[in-house]
Design an enzyme around this catalytic site. Structure first.
Site, mmCIF file in Angstrom:
data_model
loop_
_atom_site.group_PDB
_atom_site.id
_atom_site.type_symbol
_atom_site.label_atom_id
_atom_site.label_comp_id
_atom_site.label_asym_id
_atom_site.label_seq_id
_atom_site.Cartn_x
_atom_site.Cartn_y
_atom_site.Cartn_z
ATOM 1 N N TYR A 13 -20.770 -30.947 -9.266
ATOM 2 C CA TYR A 13 -21.100 -30.282 -8.151
ATOM 3 C C TYR A 13 -22.468 -30.387 -7.440
ATOM 4 O O TYR A 13 -23.795 -30.922 -8.672
ATOM 5 C CB TYR A 13 -21.188 -28.797 -8.682
ATOM 6 C CG TYR A 13 -21.772 -27.500 -8.074
ATOM 7 C CD1 TYR A 13 -20.842 -27.970 -6.884
ATOM 8 C CD2 TYR A 13 -22.960 -27.218 -8.454
ATOM 9 C CE1 TYR A 13 -21.977 -26.929 -5.619
ATOM 10 C CE2 TYR A 13 -23.619 -26.765 -7.441
ATOM 11 C CZ TYR A 13 -23.396 -26.373 -6.315
ATOM 12 O OH TYR A 13 -23.836 -25.484 -4.819
ATOM 13 N N ARG A 33 -38.312 -7.616 -14.988
ATOM 14 C CA ARG A 33 -37.866 -9.340 -15.164
ATOM 15 C C ARG A 33 -37.792 -9.747 -16.663
ATOM 16 O O ARG A 33 -36.807 -11.243 -16.814
ATOM 17 C CB ARG A 33 -38.952 -9.795 -14.923
ATOM 18 C CG ARG A 33 -39.237 -11.821 -14.316
ATOM 19 C CD ARG A 33 -39.910 -12.587 -13.686
ATOM 20 N NE ARG A 33 -41.813 -11.625 -13.654
ATOM 21 C CZ ARG A 33 -42.618 -12.041 -14.428
ATOM 22 N NH1 ARG A 33 -42.245 -12.883 -15.807
ATOM 23 N NH2 ARG A 33 -43.882 -11.916 -14.257
ATOM 24 N N ASP A 47 -20.399 -27.509 -17.784
ATOM 25 C CA ASP A 47 -20.345 -26.330 -16.622
ATOM 26 C C ASP A 47 -18.712 -26.621 -16.367
ATOM 27 O O ASP A 47 -17.816 -26.917 -16.461
ATOM 28 C CB ASP A 47 -20.338 -27.400 -15.460
ATOM 29 C CG ASP A 47 -20.730 -26.320 -14.455
ATOM 30 O OD1 ASP A 47 -19.719 -25.364 -15.049
ATOM 31 O OD2 ASP A 47 -21.300 -26.614 -13.157
ATOM 32 N N LYS A 107 -18.123 -17.868 -8.939
ATOM 33 C CA LYS A 107 -16.765 -18.102 -8.552
ATOM 34 C C LYS A 107 -15.686 -17.494 -10.102
ATOM 35 O O LYS A 107 -16.174 -15.846 -9.229
ATOM 36 C CB LYS A 107 -16.927 -19.503 -9.214
ATOM 37 C CG LYS A 107 -17.842 -20.410 -9.024
ATOM 38 C CD LYS A 107 -18.475 -20.164 -7.599
ATOM 39 C CE LYS A 107 -19.345 -22.015 -6.714
ATOM 40 N NZ LYS A 107 -19.916 -21.233 -5.644
HETATM 41 N N1 PLP Z 1 -21.334 -25.208 -10.869
HETATM 42 C C1 PLP Z 1 -20.247 -26.104 -10.014
HETATM 43 C C2 PLP Z 1 -19.382 -26.328 -10.923
HETATM 44 C C3 PLP Z 1 -20.429 -24.645 -8.573
HETATM 45 O O1 PLP Z 1 -19.398 -25.399 -8.450
HETATM 46 C C4 PLP Z 1 -21.213 -24.391 -8.987
HETATM 47 C C5 PLP Z 1 -21.177 -23.761 -7.058
HETATM 48 O O2 PLP Z 1 -20.047 -24.038 -5.631
HETATM 49 C C6 PLP Z 1 -23.004 -23.717 -9.407
HETATM 50 C C7 PLP Z 1 -22.672 -24.792 -10.473
HETATM 51 C C8 PLP Z 1 -23.734 -23.343 -8.536
HETATM 52 O O3 PLP Z 1 -23.908 -21.833 -8.713
HETATM 53 P P1 PLP Z 1 -24.052 -21.441 -7.593
HETATM 54 O O4 PLP Z 1 -23.902 -21.678 -6.151
HETATM 55 O O5 PLP Z 1 -23.309 -20.072 -8.091
HETATM 56 O O6 PLP Z 1 -25.674 -21.568 -8.191
#
Ligand code: PLP
Length: 373
Positions: A108, A57, A179, A204
């Site tokens: 998001y 971990r 992000d 992604k």
């Molecule tokens: N940030 C953005 C811009 C996203 O589009 C997403 C998911 O769609 C996330 C964070 C969260 O990522 P995860 O689905 O890998 O937890």
């Protein structure tokens, strides 16, 4: 005699290489005779005592090559998490109880819902902003602990002035997290604009094949004395949001083609945005002029919801599915998702443009739009 064999690029000089080379070359094992070109997958929960890691971990050697590769691309040091949201949670936990977060009202939905719930529980104060409105964001900053930016935003594709807003946030002592999921480090490197931490849903583009869920937090080498990397690593160890070794390995394999995938997808997106703008069933195209996501609003008899759903359901190559950044083109009406901000129009379809032939993608959209009648 010294050994003249070239070794694989190390993080120390990775920045001298083009990102196109870095994605291919970074995170390789040392070049020893007979060595594998790829790192192994280490399946273990524990390690023999007195080594660098005592328990899985805390660390797994399979994470390291992917962390080094993404850290090199972003110009910082990366920590891998079990999902993008796990990385988001670790960064939000840097804010003290009662602290103030300035964040985009339309971003998001997992981030928006997390912040809304934290505010509702009295743990944080959130000031919602439009990241494209630089003056508005600046006005919200005094007293803030964290400026959370997403650029381009999901799914409205608003673009923030990263350098200007980061400087303004630092003037009031706030941390800046960006992000960078939509842009990828090939198109935008927020740490170079002064951000303190970059977050990715590696689910992604970075992994790129819609087959893993992973996230990253990347810290700047100079974190202005905040000890961010250690605090984020501690959150991962104690919160337990660690990546499985197989997922980490798959993500590194996916990363090898990041530049090819992103370049093709961006070309396709630019062409489709141009063609969609002239289509009579599309009332608005949102596309910042770069990147591989295009959001469209579908014209309809009433609010366009039925037509937007029908467009997404009627495609044969594009898949009607949530998520983005894979080789395959995907689209969905975003307001289907629970928690999607109300600022997102009900008839908005987000399109994650993949790497297929652009004319095939266009014909598929055309036939689905034609079927709307
Ligand atoms: N940030 C953005 C811009 C996203 O589009 C997403 C998911 O769609 C996330 C964070 C969260 O990522 P995860 O689905 O890998 O937890």
């Amino acid at each position: 005699m010294t050994d003249q064999r070239p070794s694989s690029p190390t993080p120390a000089h990775a920045h001298e290489l083009s990102p196109r080379t870095q994605v291919v070359a970074a995170g390789r094992p040392p070049r020893e005779p007979g060595a594998s070109l790829n790192p192994p997958v280490t399946f273990t929960s524990t390690y023999v005592a007195d080594g660098p890691i005592n328990y899985a971990r805390v660390g797994n050697p399979t994470w390291t090559p992917f962390e080094e590769a993404v850290g090199g691309l972003e110009g910082g040091e990366a920590l891998l998490y079990s999902s993008g949201m796990a990385a988001v949670a670790a960064v939000l936990a840097l804010v003290p109880v009662g602290g103030v977060v300035v964040a985009p009202a339309a971003a998001y939905n997992g981030v928006v819902v997390s912040l809304t719930e934290a505010a509702g529980a009295g743990r944080l104060e959130v000031r919602w902003v439009d990241v494209g409105d630089t003056a508005g964001v600046r006005a919200a900053l005094p007293g803030a602990d964290l400026l959370w930016l997403e650029s381009p935003t999901n799914p409205l594709l608003d673009v923030a002035d990263l350098a200007g807003l980061t400087a303004a946030a630092h003037e009031v002592g706030a941390l800046v997290a960006v992000d960078n999921t939509f842009a990828t480090p090939l198109l935008q490197r927020p740490l170079e604009d002064g951000a303190d931490v970059v977050v990715h849903s590696a689910t992604k583009y970075l992994s790129g094949h819609s087959d893993v869920v992973l996230g990253l937090a990347v810290t700047a080498a100079d974190d202005r004395g905040r000890d961010l990397r250690a605090r984020l690593a501690r959150h991962r160890t104690l919160g337990g949001a660690i990546a499985g070794p197989m997922e980490a390995w798959l993500a590194l394999r996916g990363l090898r083609t990041l530049s090819l995938r992103v370049e093709r997808a961006c070309d396709n997106a630019a062409e489709l945005a141009r063609r969609l703008a002239d289509h009579p069933r599309i009332s608005r195209v949102r596309y910042p002029g770069w990147g591989a996501i295009v959001s469209v609003e579908v014209a309809g008899a009433t609010d366009g919801v039925e037509e937007a759903e029908a467009l997404a359901a009627g495609t044969l190559i594009w898949s009607n599915s949530t998520s983005l950044g894979g080789v395959e083109s995907q689209l969905e009406r975003r307001r289907r998702q629970p928690g999607e901000p109300e600022a997102v129009p009900v008839n908005l379809v987000r399109m994650s443009v993949g790497v297929e032939d652009v004319d095939d993608l266009w014909r598929d959209l055309e036939q689905s739009l034609a079927a709307l009648g």
